[in-house]
Design a protein around this motif. Structure first.
Motif, PDB file in Angstrom:
ATOM      1  N   TYR A 148       0.809  -1.219   0.000  1.00 24.04           N
ATOM      2  CA  TYR A 148       0.000   0.000   0.000  1.00 24.04           C
ATOM      3  C   TYR A 148       0.844   1.272   0.000  1.00 24.04           C
ATOM      4  O   TYR A 148       0.302   2.371  -0.085  1.00 24.04           O
ATOM      5  CB  TYR A 148      -0.921   0.027   1.229  1.00 24.04           C
ATOM      6  CG  TYR A 148      -2.027  -0.995   1.215  1.00 24.04           C
ATOM      7  CD1 TYR A 148      -3.281  -0.692   0.692  1.00 24.04           C
ATOM      8  CD2 TYR A 148      -1.828  -2.268   1.728  1.00 24.04           C
ATOM      9  CE1 TYR A 148      -4.308  -1.620   0.682  1.00 24.04           C
ATOM     10  CE2 TYR A 148      -2.850  -3.223   1.725  1.00 24.04           C
ATOM     11  CZ  TYR A 148      -4.078  -2.886   1.200  1.00 24.04           C
ATOM     12  OH  TYR A 148      -5.087  -3.814   1.187  1.00 24.04           O
ATOM     13  N   ALA A 151       0.699   3.737  -3.080  1.00 23.00           N
ATOM     14  CA  ALA A 151      -0.573   4.451  -3.121  1.00 23.00           C
ATOM     15  C   ALA A 151      -0.645   5.505  -2.030  1.00 23.00           C
ATOM     16  O   ALA A 151      -1.197   6.596  -2.242  1.00 23.00           O
ATOM     17  CB  ALA A 151      -1.740   3.464  -2.979  1.00 23.00           C
ATOM     18  N   LYS A 154       1.252   8.448  -3.244  1.00 24.60           N
ATOM     19  CA  LYS A 154       0.474   9.076  -4.318  1.00 24.60           C
ATOM     20  C   LYS A 154      -0.652   9.928  -3.746  1.00 24.60           C
ATOM     21  O   LYS A 154      -0.840  11.081  -4.159  1.00 24.60           O
ATOM     22  CB  LYS A 154      -0.100   7.994  -5.226  1.00 24.60           C
ATOM     23  CG  LYS A 154      -1.051   8.502  -6.305  1.00 24.60           C
ATOM     24  CD  LYS A 154      -1.629   7.344  -7.105  1.00 24.60           C
ATOM     25  CE  LYS A 154      -2.670   7.821  -8.115  1.00 24.60           C
ATOM     26  NZ  LYS A 154      -3.240   6.690  -8.893  1.00 24.60           N
ATOM     27  N   TYR A 218      -6.910   2.678  -4.404  1.00 26.80           N
ATOM     28  CA  TYR A 218      -5.965   2.623  -5.513  1.00 26.80           C
ATOM     29  C   TYR A 218      -5.134   1.344  -5.490  1.00 26.80           C
ATOM     30  O   TYR A 218      -4.793   0.792  -6.533  1.00 26.80           O
ATOM     31  CB  TYR A 218      -5.058   3.853  -5.497  1.00 26.80           C
ATOM     32  CG  TYR A 218      -5.805   5.155  -5.618  1.00 26.80           C
ATOM     33  CD1 TYR A 218      -6.970   5.250  -6.377  1.00 26.80           C
ATOM     34  CD2 TYR A 218      -5.365   6.301  -4.952  1.00 26.80           C
ATOM     35  CE1 TYR A 218      -7.663   6.450  -6.482  1.00 26.80           C
ATOM     36  CE2 TYR A 218      -6.052   7.502  -5.054  1.00 26.80           C
ATOM     37  CZ  TYR A 218      -7.201   7.564  -5.820  1.00 26.80           C
ATOM     38  OH  TYR A 218      -7.898   8.761  -5.915  1.00 26.80           O
ATOM     39  N   THR A 219      -4.794   0.879  -4.289  1.00 26.83           N
ATOM     40  CA  THR A 219      -3.990  -0.346  -4.207  1.00 26.83           C
ATOM     41  C   THR A 219      -4.768  -1.558  -4.682  1.00 26.83           C
ATOM     42  O   THR A 219      -4.248  -2.404  -5.414  1.00 26.83           O
ATOM     43  CB  THR A 219      -3.515  -0.576  -2.756  1.00 26.83           C
ATOM     44  OG1 THR A 219      -2.732   0.539  -2.333  1.00 26.83           O
ATOM     45  CG2 THR A 219      -2.676  -1.839  -2.648  1.00 26.83           C
ATOM     46  N   GLN A 221      -7.364  -1.487  -6.574  1.00 26.18           N
ATOM     47  CA  GLN A 221      -7.900  -1.202  -7.906  1.00 26.18           C
ATOM     48  C   GLN A 221      -9.382  -1.532  -8.012  1.00 26.18           C
ATOM     49  O   GLN A 221      -9.822  -2.247  -8.915  1.00 26.18           O
ATOM     50  CB  GLN A 221      -7.084  -1.958  -8.968  1.00 26.18           C
ATOM     51  CG  GLN A 221      -5.619  -1.542  -8.995  1.00 26.18           C
ATOM     52  CD  GLN A 221      -4.832  -2.218 -10.088  1.00 26.18           C
ATOM     53  OE1 GLN A 221      -5.185  -3.285 -10.575  1.00 26.18           O
ATOM     54  NE2 GLN A 221      -3.745  -1.596 -10.495  1.00 26.18           N
TER      55      GLN A 221
END
Length: 258
Positions: A148, A151, A154, A218-219, A221
């Motif tokens: 993780y 992400a 990010k 995000y990790t 998806q």
């Protein structure tokens, strides 16, 4: 599909009457008063006593551990909800039929992102709150949840985020989300001392969790869709704007709730 949308509240308030909305009293041991007939977050397996530090997460934890016979779980707040359309009132809250139709295509439904424009998520957080807990969160993720980490970095650099811990998720996605956020926060809790924090700042784990939503999203998806949300009652927009600027300039207390 059987869906339950929890409506987190710390006091009695007018609630949606549409099917499958479940009012839940957070911090129930402290906040219960006669006449509040909501689901309590101190029943079954729970962390209700941590509500002053975890905010509405105590409702999410209760659902994770106790709400078994469902296909999807959501959380909104007694004043912030998902809506079909304007005006934002209880007659227009998102109905379960619409939710279940969307969940056939998407695993996660989220509020439209909040845009901070002139600040990253990281700078916005540390201007509003103590920096140490967020930095410690990164250390915990790096050590114990390394997949993780990219992400997390990010999300910290972005200027937008899905905030408020509002969502509706298919059960499998919800279990993944809850396992991640509570796994991280449990370890962060052991690493920081909040005993000298103000009452507002002691809600630190609730604040951090808002940013963990997108880290998880995000990790893993997830296939997600943003939907409209709104707030019932006054928004204190001017006070919030002044508070935002003052925090940026380092003027006065770091007030984030009005």
């Amino acid at each position: 599909m059987k869906t339950k949308i929890l409506v987190a509240a710390h006091k009695k308030f007018q609630m949606p009457t549409k099917e499958d909305y479940l009012p839940i009293l957070v911090g129930a041991q402290k906040n219960y008063t006669q006449g509040i007939e909501y689901q309590r977050d101190d029943e079954g397996i729970n962390i209700s006593s941590k509500n002053p530090y975890y905010n509405e997460l105590t409702a999410i934890y209760w659902a994770w551990k106790n709400l078994k016979d469902v296909d999807a779980i959501g959380l909104v707040h007694y004043r912030r909800l998902f809506f079909e359309s304007k005006p934002y009132n209880l007659d227009n809250v998102l109905d379960i039929e619409t939710v279940n139709t969307l969940l056939k295509k998407y695993s996660v439904l989220l509020p439209k992102q909040r845009n901070y424009y002139i600040e990253t998520n990281y700078s916005h957080y540390i201007h509003a709150h103590h920096q140490e807990p967020l930095d410690k969160t990164r250390e915990v993720i790096e050590e114990f949840f390394p997949k993780y980490l990219a992400a997390f970095d990010k999300v910290m650099k972005k200027r937008k985020a899905h905030m408020f811990n509002m969502f509706i998720m298919r059960k499998e996605a919800f279990n993944s989300y809850a396992s991640f956020i509570f796994g991280v926060l449990e370890k962060v809790e052991k690493e920081i001392d909040i005993s000298d924090y103000s009452v507002q700042e002691q809600r630190v784990f609730g604040y951090i969790s808002e940013l963990l939503m997108d880290v998880w999203l995000y990790t893993t998806q997830q296939n997600y869709k943003e939907i409209s949300w709104g707030q019932i009652g006054p928004k204190q927009t001017v006070k919030k704007a002044i508070g935002f600027v003052n925090r940026k300039l380092g003027i006065g207390p770091k007030q984030t709730h009005f």
